[in-house]
Scaffold this motif. Structure first.
Motif, short mmCIF file in Angstrom:
data_model
loop_
_atom_site.label_atom_id
_atom_site.label_comp_id
_atom_site.label_asym_id
_atom_site.label_seq_id
_atom_site.Cartn_x
_atom_site.Cartn_y
_atom_site.Cartn_z
N SER A 164 0.84 -1.20 0.00
CA SER A 164 0.00 0.00 0.00
C SER A 164 0.87 1.25 0.00
O SER A 164 2.06 1.21 0.36
N ARG A 165 0.26 2.35 -0.41
CA ARG A 165 1.00 3.62 -0.45
C ARG A 165 1.46 4.03 0.95
O ARG A 165 2.58 4.51 1.13
N VAL A 248 3.20 3.77 -6.53
CA VAL A 248 1.88 3.14 -6.44
C VAL A 248 1.02 3.55 -7.63
O VAL A 248 0.19 2.78 -8.11
N ARG A 251 1.20 1.20 -10.66
CA ARG A 251 0.69 -0.17 -10.51
C ARG A 251 -0.39 -0.47 -11.56
O ARG A 251 -1.37 0.27 -11.69
#
Length: 257
Positions: A164-165, A248, A251
């Motif tokens: 996750s970020r 991110v 992605r």
């Protein structure tokens, strides 16, 4: 002159042997950065030039050379470059206030005797020159921390693309905390190592501790170290956030990182 050439040759050989092509590019980047600094100082002697604008341009050029020329153009160097520019702008505004309030511009009385034969009417704003000097003294450390945080964050994301970020951002902060202390100490000892001769001279002049601390030549360097430390501390969360945001964001887009 011969000593300088021999030392430069030794440095070049070691950088090539250890770093290969990247080591050779690093050596060339060192020369290019010296050229940027030389021409920046040359342009600052023009009374019509704004030292702050020149400093921002020089900082951008030095960052481009250090990041893009050595490490090529990729997501981590783009994040490090953007982080460096943002940090420099914030730091420069802060340093301008500090330089003005602390009155560290110009020369100290210990230096004035040697240049008293020259005219002091240069037509240059020494508050801005003082702020520019501090930025020039810290740009290397700031850029170094930026790429030192962005590069391992890229590796973390590469090996764990589902991260996750927030987790990636926290990883950047964790990396930055390890770098923070060592870089600040590097700046501190670089100052004291370079000014041992000055301290011995001040001791021979029977300066008290209070007079040394309040002398302009000492204050300028201490303020430079403290501002550089602030810049290093600032760039860690800035680089962590920007790099996490960029990584991110790639992605699922098949973008090169």
């Amino acid at each position: 002159m011969n000593v300088l050439l021999v030392l430069a040759a030794i440095l070049f050989l070691l950088m090539v042997l250890i770093g290969g092509r990247k080591g050779a590019r690093s050596f060339i980047a060192l020369i290019l950065n010296f050229g940027v600094l030389f021409f920046t100082i040359l342009f600052m002697t023009d009374p019509n030039a704004d030292p702050i604008i020149l400093t921002l341009i020089a900082s951008a050029l030095i960052s481009c050379i250090t990041l893009f020329f050595i490490n090529e153009v990729n997501l981590k160097t783009k994040a490090a470059f953007l982080s460096t520019i943002i940090t420099i702008v914030i730091l420069l505004l802060f340093i301008l206030i500090v330089a003005d309030k602390s009155m560290i511009q110009g020369f100290g009385k210990e230096e004035i005797e040697e240049i008293s034969m020259f005219s002091m009417y240069l037509g240059v704003d020494f508050v801005k020159v003082g702020a520019s000097m501090i930025i020039m003294s810290t740009i290397g450390a700031i850029t170094d921390v930026a790429i030192a945080v962005a590069s391992p964050m890229r590796e973390i994301f590469f090996h764990n693309p589902t991260i996750s970020r927030k987790a990636l951002f926290n990883s950047g902060l964790s990396i930055g905390r390890d770098i923070l202390g060592t870089n600040t100490n590097t700046l501190f000892f670089a100052f004291f190592g370079g000014y041992i001769g000055l301290f011995l001279w001040l001791k021979e002049l029977s300066y008290s501790v209070g007079e040394i601390v309040n002398s302009k030549v000492f204050s300028v360097e201490i303020i430079t170290i403290l501002c550089a430390g602030i810049g290093i501390a600032l760039i860690i969360p800035i680089t962590s956030w920007i790099t996490a945001f960029f990584l991110v964001g790639t992605r699922g887009k098949n973008e090169s990182i």
